[in-house]
Write a protein that holds these residues in place. Structure first.
Motif, short mmCIF file in Angstrom:
data_model
loop_
_atom_site.label_atom_id
_atom_site.label_comp_id
_atom_site.label_asym_id
_atom_site.label_seq_id
_atom_site.Cartn_x
_atom_site.Cartn_y
_atom_site.Cartn_z
N GLU A 63 -5.98 2.08 13.08
CA GLU A 63 -5.84 0.91 12.22
C GLU A 63 -4.95 1.24 11.02
OE1 GLU A 63 -8.44 -2.69 10.22
OE2 GLU A 63 -9.46 -1.03 11.23
N ALA A 64 -5.10 2.43 10.46
CA ALA A 64 -4.27 2.83 9.33
C ALA A 64 -2.79 2.89 9.74
CB ALA A 64 -4.73 4.18 8.80
N PHE A 65 -2.53 3.38 10.95
CA PHE A 65 -1.15 3.44 11.43
C PHE A 65 -0.58 2.03 11.60
CE2 PHE A 65 1.95 3.24 14.83
CZ PHE A 65 2.85 4.22 14.46
N ALA A 66 -1.39 1.12 12.17
CA ALA A 66 -0.92 -0.24 12.41
C ALA A 66 -0.60 -0.94 11.09
CB ALA A 66 -1.96 -1.02 13.19
N LEU A 67 -1.44 -0.78 10.10
CA LEU A 67 -1.20 -1.42 8.81
C LEU A 67 0.02 -0.82 8.11
CD1 LEU A 67 -4.89 -1.75 7.51
CD2 LEU A 67 -3.45 -3.51 8.57
N LYS A 68 0.20 0.48 8.28
CA LYS A 68 1.36 1.15 7.66
C LYS A 68 2.67 0.65 8.26
CE LYS A 68 3.40 5.73 6.94
NZ LYS A 68 3.23 7.19 7.16
N HIS A 69 2.66 0.36 9.56
CA HIS A 69 3.87 -0.03 10.27
C HIS A 69 3.91 -1.54 10.56
CE1 HIS A 69 5.42 4.06 11.01
NE2 HIS A 69 4.13 4.40 11.00
N HIS A 70 3.13 -2.31 9.82
CA HIS A 70 3.13 -3.75 10.04
C HIS A 70 4.51 -4.36 9.75
CE1 HIS A 70 1.58 -7.75 10.58
NE2 HIS A 70 1.93 -8.10 9.34
#
Length: 257
Positions: free
Chosen positions: A246-253
């Motif tokens: 989830e942290a990766f997805a939010l970082k690369h949104h």
């Protein structure tokens, strides 16, 4: 005459002594050889004994190492054999115990907070991939995003979105149903049978893909009876670190240029 007799006598008396010395020398040689053989035998026994101990120790350590490697292997994600824009997600910090959480259960405002988050998945948890990376990782085109990027989904969030959609359909009040019986979603748009079929089929394959092999035991009721397998309270050792994903997805949104 007496002298001759004495000489003969003395010569005769010397013969047994020489023979005795020969016998003594033979016995000494035999004893020395025997001692050498015995010593060699003892050393061979000692060497063989050490060898047996070493082999037993090696086998024991090998069995322990294989057992540890097997147990640790359950908690590790095998190395990838393919390239991906999303880094490999490691295991969770420990076993994840499945529980009956009130915050996710029922048609309540409390439960709606979490589930609605996943209904908005495509607005919050898709990722923007730069065009050069799309080609590098061999992806097909994504949704239009910017002139330098395209938008893609991540499977776990798509699966949660589908589950939230099914839940929304299950808890729709009659007031949100059209006269012909077709349901409306929370935006007043009718659920399409295609969307529901898609979600059921998609989630089926997602569950089969993960193939969680955790063993589940029976639930015990208030009387102490075993009344079936519910799944709550079971620790799962093969879970990945969903928070890292989830942290990766939010970082690369979005792509920052």
């Amino acid at each position: 005459m007496s002298n001759m007799n004495s000489i003969d006598t003395s010569r005769d008396s010397l013969l047994p002594i020489e023979e005795q010395e020969k016998d003594d020398l033979y016995v000494q040689k035999t004893s020395r050889v025997r001692r050498i053989i015995q010593l060699a035998s003892k050393r061979r026994f000692y060497t063989n004994g050490l060898s047996i101990i070493h082999q037993a120790l090696f086998i024991t350590l090998s069995i322990v190492a294989i057992h540890i490697a097997y147990r640790q292997g359950l908690n590790r994600v095998p190395p990838r054999t393919y390239k991906s824009f999303v880094p490999q997600i490691g295991p969770a910090s420990g076993p994840v115990t499945f529980t009956d959480s009130a915050e996710w259960s029922g048609n309540t405002s409390q439960a709606a907070v979490g589930w609605n988050k996943w209904l908005q998945n495509f607005e919050t948890h898709t990722i923007a991939i730069p065009r050069p990376s799309i080609e590098e990782f061999g992806y097909e085109p994504g949704l239009p995003d910017t002139k330098n990027s395209e938008r893609f989904g991540i499977s776990m969030f798509h699966q949660l979105h589908c589950l939230a959609t099914i839940r929304e359909f299950a808890y729709l009040p009659d007031a949100m149903r059209m006269p012909d019986g077709k349901p409306l979603d929370h935006h007043g748009v009718s659920f399409s049978p295609f969307h529901m079929d898609h979600c059921f089929n998609y989630l089926r394959q997602a569950l089969e893909c993960f193939a969680d092999s955790t063993v589940e035991w029976s639930r015990i009721d208030e009387t102490g009876e075993r009344v079936g397998i519910q799944g709550w309270g079971i620790p799962h050792n093969e879970c990945r670190d969903r928070n890292a994903l989830e942290a990766f997805a939010l970082k690369h949104h979005s792509v920052t240029m």
